[in-house]
Each structure stands twice: as structure tokens, then as C-alpha cells.
Design a protein around this motif. Structure first.
Motif, PDB file in Angstrom:
ATOM      1  N   UNK A  62      19.751 -22.286   5.937  1.00 28.19           N
ATOM      2  CA  UNK A  62      21.200 -22.464   6.019  1.00 28.19           C
ATOM      3  C   UNK A  62      21.629 -22.694   7.466  1.00 28.19           C
ATOM      4  N   UNK A  63      21.014 -21.919   8.367  1.00 26.20           N
ATOM      5  CA  UNK A  63      21.350 -22.099   9.773  1.00 26.20           C
ATOM      6  C   UNK A  63      21.025 -23.522  10.218  1.00 26.20           C
ATOM      7  N   UNK A  64      19.822 -23.978   9.813  1.00 25.12           N
ATOM      8  CA  UNK A  64      19.415 -25.324  10.223  1.00 25.12           C
ATOM      9  C   UNK A  64      20.319 -26.393   9.612  1.00 25.12           C
ATOM     10  N   UNK A  65      20.667 -26.215   8.340  1.00 28.87           N
ATOM     11  CA  UNK A  65      21.587 -27.173   7.695  1.00 28.87           C
ATOM     12  C   UNK A  65      22.866 -27.319   8.505  1.00 28.87           C
ATOM     13  N   UNK A  66      23.375 -26.131   8.907  1.00 31.28           N
ATOM     14  CA  UNK A  66      24.632 -26.121   9.659  1.00 31.28           C
ATOM     15  C   UNK A  66      24.445 -26.797  11.029  1.00 31.28           C
ATOM     16  N   UNK A  67      23.363 -26.431  11.703  1.00 26.14           N
ATOM     17  CA  UNK A  67      23.124 -27.009  13.027  1.00 26.14           C
ATOM     18  C   UNK A  67      22.948 -28.525  12.918  1.00 26.14           C
ATOM     19  N   UNK A  68      22.247 -28.964  11.884  1.00 24.51           N
ATOM     20  CA  UNK A  68      22.025 -30.399  11.728  1.00 24.51           C
ATOM     21  C   UNK A  68      23.326 -31.128  11.393  1.00 24.51           C
ATOM     22  N   UNK A  69      24.202 -30.396  10.674  1.00 24.65           N
ATOM     23  CA  UNK A  69      25.436 -31.052  10.242  1.00 24.65           C
ATOM     24  C   UNK A  69      26.401 -31.214  11.422  1.00 24.65           C
ATOM     25  N   UNK A  70      26.596 -30.129  12.189  1.00 23.48           N
ATOM     26  CA  UNK A  70      27.580 -30.225  13.275  1.00 23.48           C
ATOM     27  C   UNK A  70      26.998 -30.983  14.467  1.00 23.48           C
ATOM     28  N   UNK A  71      25.674 -30.882  14.674  1.00 20.88           N
ATOM     29  CA  UNK A  71      24.972 -31.618  15.726  1.00 20.88           C
ATOM     30  C   UNK A  71      25.695 -31.582  17.062  1.00 20.88           C
ATOM     31  N   UNK A  72      25.901 -30.358  17.565  1.00 18.45           N
ATOM     32  CA  UNK A  72      26.563 -30.214  18.864  1.00 18.45           C
ATOM     33  C   UNK A  72      25.573 -29.636  19.871  1.00 18.45           C
ATOM     34  N   UNK A  73      25.639 -30.158  21.077  1.00 17.37           N
ATOM     35  CA  UNK A  73      24.678 -29.752  22.111  1.00 17.37           C
ATOM     36  C   UNK A  73      24.687 -28.239  22.334  1.00 17.37           C
ATOM     37  N   UNK A  74      25.885 -27.656  22.432  1.00 18.87           N
ATOM     38  CA  UNK A  74      25.957 -26.218  22.729  1.00 18.87           C
ATOM     39  C   UNK A  74      25.278 -25.398  21.646  1.00 18.87           C
ATOM     40  N   UNK A  86      22.890 -26.384  19.520  1.00 18.87           N
ATOM     41  CA  UNK A  86      21.441 -26.583  19.557  1.00 18.87           C
ATOM     42  C   UNK A  86      20.842 -25.754  20.692  1.00 18.87           C
ATOM     43  N   UNK A  87      21.454 -25.846  21.879  1.00 13.97           N
ATOM     44  CA  UNK A  87      20.927 -25.097  23.026  1.00 13.97           C
ATOM     45  C   UNK A  87      20.977 -23.592  22.753  1.00 13.97           C
ATOM     46  N   UNK A  88      22.050 -23.142  22.080  1.00 13.27           N
ATOM     47  CA  UNK A  88      22.164 -21.721  21.731  1.00 13.27           C
ATOM     48  C   UNK A  88      21.014 -21.279  20.828  1.00 13.27           C
ATOM     49  N   UNK A  89      20.738 -22.089  19.810  1.00 15.93           N
ATOM     50  CA  UNK A  89      19.659 -21.737  18.884  1.00 15.93           C
ATOM     51  C   UNK A  89      18.305 -21.735  19.606  1.00 15.93           C
ATOM     52  N   UNK A  90      18.080 -22.747  20.448  1.00 15.74           N
ATOM     53  CA  UNK A  90      16.825 -22.810  21.195  1.00 15.74           C
ATOM     54  C   UNK A  90      16.699 -21.585  22.113  1.00 15.74           C
ATOM     55  N   UNK A  91      17.827 -21.143  22.666  1.00 15.67           N
ATOM     56  CA  UNK A  91      17.785 -19.976  23.556  1.00 15.67           C
ATOM     57  C   UNK A  91      17.385 -18.719  22.800  1.00 15.67           C
ATOM     58  N   UNK A  92      17.962 -18.564  21.607  1.00 13.08           N
ATOM     59  CA  UNK A  92      17.604 -17.380  20.813  1.00 13.08           C
ATOM     60  C   UNK A  92      16.116 -17.401  20.486  1.00 13.08           C
ATOM     61  N   UNK A  93      15.618 -18.586  20.098  1.00 13.01           N
ATOM     62  CA  UNK A  93      14.185 -18.706  19.794  1.00 13.01           C
ATOM     63  C   UNK A  93      13.349 -18.325  21.014  1.00 13.01           C
ATOM     64  N   UNK A  94      13.802 -18.759  22.189  1.00 11.96           N
ATOM     65  CA  UNK A  94      13.053 -18.474  23.415  1.00 11.96           C
ATOM     66  C   UNK A  94      13.043 -16.976  23.727  1.00 11.96           C
ATOM     67  N   UNK A 138      19.764 -36.465  23.423  1.00 14.21           N
ATOM     68  CA  UNK A 138      18.679 -35.604  23.911  1.00 14.21           C
ATOM     69  C   UNK A 138      18.576 -34.319  23.118  1.00 14.21           C
ATOM     70  N   UNK A 139      19.691 -33.885  22.528  1.00 15.63           N
ATOM     71  CA  UNK A 139      19.676 -32.596  21.833  1.00 15.63           C
ATOM     72  C   UNK A 139      19.493 -32.756  20.329  1.00 15.63           C
ATOM     73  N   UNK A 140      19.195 -33.932  19.878  1.00 16.28           N
ATOM     74  CA  UNK A 140      19.108 -34.189  18.433  1.00 16.28           C
ATOM     75  C   UNK A 140      18.254 -33.117  17.745  1.00 16.28           C
ATOM     76  N   UNK A 141      18.878 -32.277  16.901  1.00 17.96           N
ATOM     77  CA  UNK A 141      18.169 -31.100  16.387  1.00 17.96           C
ATOM     78  C   UNK A 141      16.925 -31.452  15.580  1.00 17.96           C
TER      79      UNK A 141
END
Lengths: 227, 270
Positions: free
Chosen positions: B54-66, B68-76, B124-127
Motif C-alpha cells: 500500500x505504501x508503494x502504491x501510494x508513493x508510485x501514485x503521487x510520485x513526489x521527490x520529497x 521518495x527521498x523520505x522513504x529511502x531515508x527510512x530504509x537507510x 531522477x527520483x522515479x520510484x
């Protein structure tokens, strides 16, 4: 003529790793060229800590250590440690063969201007009545006493100005202990006016044999016996 | 629009879920007493994957840099934390060292992948690209960091007398620690080198099989996999080297002292 002060500790103090009580505090000590000191004290009184602090091997929380009047920090520490060598109670050889171990000291950057001298080592072994085959043996096959002799040769071949010996003979048989004493004496007698040593020992006889100055550590403070 | 792959309906997923009953039957017949754990594990699998879906669906749908970067940060952050979790002994600052190493190496390599290697992506941020790439890179970097850190601490511990002896003879901190440092970096890099040796022979990498399942031509999937292997290997190497060097700087002072007292056991004292 007053002797030159080689190493001076001013009010040094060290805390336990956990940050709590002081293991060593307010210790001041001047070691002049030519002096031979024996240091005694109960286990846990801070003898090893004091020696390691003097060699700048451990950080100190209070006070300062001066070498020939200058404080030693950063890049000057390795050069200082070549001149003031701390020797551990249990010798550790860093290479797998004895001769390689002796040579290893010359691979360090600080000793690159010097060269390993095999004939000197062979001469010492002869004086100590030891077989030159010792050099070809594996480090792991040596007894504790043999390893200690190698460690001391490894140090004195660098011609340091001072040795800090942390109970080097405590675990050795009398004959080997005597060899260790002789080896240190050979080094000292090469330049008796310029060299100095601190020797931690629990043995009063050894202490009288090797030293002119007797010090005792009690609960992290230094007490000098009358000399 | 027809997808180039078979879309699984909920009842098809349910059919596959029935297979967990095999595990349950084995546990019951052999009295392994694992039924409860199995049930929890099965439920967690479904719930966790649905949530991330669900999170990914949402991230892919809104496709906003902030976002995507937020999600990548949490993963990191999770990767940095996990890397330290596995070390047997720790020192103050180890969390920062692991996090910085994971962060710098994996973000640098992912950026290189998205901006240089795949310079023709739309953004560049294309999820669709950044998230799976970062996931694979992080997983392997985390392993390298964790292995390198543990190996460094272990060998400093076991070679403590040697390190101290060298320092006492006038070695610089670098000369005294270079053996354990080299050993630690090698340990951190070994798994990936081994993996690169046998990839395609012993196993088909998950990413490549995933692409093939979703209809990508095998040769296209292979190209992706080759790129991934090099990304992952370089990031793990960078992460390992940097964490080992940072740890070295924490454990050896400028005055060429080995601060062994900083090493403490991660288990509570008994």
C-alpha cells in the motif's frame, strides 16, 4: 652538575574506564638521565597504569607528561615511544619467526633510518649463553622467558633512552630472570649517563640489584623511599 | 490495458496460502510445537507485505521527490540500525559510524545508477527505479558494514597484545592497526565476491527472476542484473571501507593510543 631531566610526569591522574573512581591521581615524577628506579606496590595499586601513562600508551584525564621539557602529542608520539619503550609483563612477538620479529621493529616508519644488526644480536646471545639457533625458531615455540628475552632485545636494539619494564621477570625462572637483568644492564652500561629505566618488581633483592631509587605506589599515589 | 504478466487475484493468493497447512501438518505430526509460530509468521508475511504494497502504491501514485527521498531515508536508517544490531561488541559512536557509512555509500551508488547509468529515466527520483535499486543496494551494504565492523572488533580484540606491542615500539596507530583493518575490509567484501563468482550458475538472482516473471525478455533482465551486481558490490565495498576507517578513528586516538576501554560488550553483563 645537575643531571638532565628526561621524563617528567606532573600531577597525572587516570580514572577507571567506566568514568568512576580515580585509579591514579596527583602523581608527579621526575626521571633524570642515568637514573635507575624500582617501582613496587600491591597489585592494583596502579603500577602498570603509571608506566603506560608515562609511555603515553593510555590517555590520562589529568596532568601532563613531558619528554626533555616538552609535552608529547600527535605526530611526535611515535618518535617519543622509540626513545621510551614500554615492555609488557607478557612478551608478545609480532612475527612468526624470531629473527623476523627482531627485524619487524625496523619496518616501522619511525625506525626506517636504522638498520637491523644481526652481529649485535648474536653477540648478545653469546654473552647470555644462549644458542644462536634461537633466531631461527618459531615464535610460538618459545617459552615465556625466551620470548621475554627476544622482546627485550627487540627493544634495546633500537637504542632507546629509557625502558619502562613492567614486571618483566615476574613469571620467569631465576636463570632467565638473571639473563633479562644482564641484557638490560648491557644496554644501560652503553651510555650510563644518558639512559634511564623504571623497573616494576615485587622482589626487594632484585630491586636493590637493579635500581638506585626505590618508589612505591600506594592506592594511586607515589611514595619515595629514602635513597 | 493488458499487463504483460498474469495478475493474481485474491483467491489465487489464498490458494497459495493453503500451502502453509503443509508446514502446520509437519509440525503437528512431528510434535515440533511450531504451529503457533508458523501461524504468526504466516500472518506477518501477509500483513507486512500488504502494508508495504500500500505504501508503494501510494508513493508510485503521487510520485513526489520529497516522499521518495523520505522513504529511502527510512530504509537507510533501518539498514544502519540493523548493521550494528549484529555486532558482538560496541563502542560509543558505533551507530553514527554505521549509519554514515551505509548512507554515504548506498546513496552515492544509487545516485550514480539513476543519474549516470540510467541517465535516460524521466525523473531522477522515479520510484520505479530508485526504490528497488536502493533496497538491493542497502541490503548488501548493510551486510558488508556489519561483517566488516564485527571483523575489525574481533581482530582488534584477539590481537590486542600485538597492537599494543607495536605501538610501544613506536608504530603509528595506522601501522599498529593495519593488519586488523585489512582483515576486516576483506571479510566485508568476501560474500559479494563469492556471489559474483557463482551468479547464474548456482542460483538465479531474485531480481532477474522477478523481471522474467513479469514478462521482461531474459536478455533484458540479464543486463539489469549485471548492472545490479556491480552497483551492489561497489556500494558494499565503499560501506565496508568507510565503516572500518571510522571505527579505527574512534578506537585509536590522535596520540596513537589504542582506546580498548571503549569496546564494550553489547550483551548486558552477567
Amino acid at each position: 652538575m645537575p643531571q638532565q631531566v628526561l621524563l617528567e610526569a606532573r600531577q597525572i591522574g587516570r580514572r577507571a574506564a567506566s568514568g568512576g573512581r580515580w585509579l591514579l591521581r596527583g602523581v608527579s615524577l621526575r626521571i633524570e638521565a642515568g637514573q635507575r628506579m624500582a617501582l613496587s606496590g600491591l597489585s592494583g595499586s596502579g603500577k602498570t597504569l603509571l608506566l603506560r601513562s608515562l609511555a603515553r600508551l593510555d590517555p590520562i584525564e589529568e596532568g601532563q607528561v613531558f619528554w626533555r621539557g616538552q609535552s608529547i602529542r600527535g605526530v611526535r608520539v611515535p618518535e617519543f615511544r622509540r626513545r621510551v619503550i614500554y615492555l609488557h609483563q607478557r612478551a608478545t612477538l609480532v612475527e612468526s619467526r624470531v629473527e623476523d620479529d627482531l627485524r619487524a621493529a625496523f619496518h616501522l616508519r619511525v625506525n626506517r633510518d636504522r638498520q637491523f644488526c644481526l652481529s649485535k644480536i648474536l653477540r648478545w646471545l653469546q654473552w647470555l649463553g644462549r644458542d644462536p639457533d634461537l633466531l631461527q625458531r618459531r615464535s610460538s615455540d618459545l617459552s615465556g622467558g625466551e620470548a621475554q628475552l627476544v622482546a627485550i632485545m627487540r627493544a634495546v636494539q633500537l637504542e632507546p633512552d629509557m625502558l619502562l619494564l613492567d614486571e618483566p621477570t615476574a613469571a620467569l625462572d631465576p636463570q632467565t630472570a638473571e639473563a633479562v637483568e644482564r641484557l638490560v644492564d648491557i644496554w644501560y652500561q652503553q651510555q650510563p649517563d644518558h639512559r634511564a629505566l623504571v623497573w616494576v618488581t615485587h622482589n626487594p633483592e632484585q630491586s636493590r640489584r637493579i635500581a638506585g631509587r626505590q618508589l612505591t605506589l600506594q592506592q594511586g599515589a607515589l611514595i619515595e623511599a629514602d635513597s | 490495458m493488458d499487463a504483460p504478466y498474469l495478475i493474481l487475484d485474491w483467491w489465487q493468493v489464498a490458494l497459495a496460502s493453503l500451502l502453509i497447512l503443509i508446514n502446520g501438518a509437519i509440525s503437528a505430526s512431528l510434535r515440533l510445537k511450531m504451529e503457533r509460530t508458523l501461524a504468526i509468521a504466516a500472518i506477518r508475511t501477509v500483513v507486512q507485505l500488504l502494508l508495504i504494497g500500500m505504501v508503494l502504491e501510494w508513493v508510485f501514485r503521487v510520485e513526489r521527490a520529497t516522499i521518495v527521498v523520505g522513504l529511502l531515508s527510512i530504509m537507510t536508517l533501518v539498514a544502519g540500525y540493523t548493521a550494528v544490531q549484529r555486532t558482538p561488541r560496541r563502542y560509543p559512536g558505533i551507530w553514527w559510524n554505521a549509519l554514515i557509512s551505509v548512507w554515504v555509500s548506498s546513496w552515492f551508488v544509487t545516485a550514480y545508477a539513476v543519474m549516470v547509468v540510467m541517465g535516460n529515466v524521466q525523473q531522477w527520483y522515479q520510484p520505479q527505479y530508485t526504490i528497488p535499486l536502493m533496497g538491493m543496494i542497502l541490503g548488501n551494504t548493510m551486510n558488508g558494514v556489519s561483517l566488516g565492523l564485527s571483523a575489525l572488533i574481533d581482530s582488534l580484540d584477539s590481537q590486542r597484545d600485538r597492537v599494543e606491542t607495536l605501538l610501544a615500539l613506536g608504530a603509528t596507530r595506522w601501522e599498529a592497526a593495519s593488519g586488523p583493518i585489512r582483515q576486516a575490509v576483506r571479510t566485508g567484501m568476501i560474500p559479494l565476491v563469492n556471489m559474483m563468482m557463482v551468479v547464474g550458475l548456482v542460483n538465479l538472482p531474485g531480481m532477474m527472476t522477478g523481471q522474467i516473471l513479469s514478462g521482461t525478455r531474459p536478455m533484458h533482465a540479464v543486463n539489469y542484473q549485471i548492472v545490479i551486481m556491480f552497483l551492489v558490490a561497489s556500494s558494499a565495498a565503499l560501506g565496508t571501507v568507510s565503516v572500518v576507517l571510522l571505527a579505527f578513528l574512534r578506537l585509536f586516538s590522535r596520540d596513537h593510543q589504542f582506546l580498548a576501554a571503549r569496546l564494550e560488550s553489547s550483551e548486558p553483563p552477567r
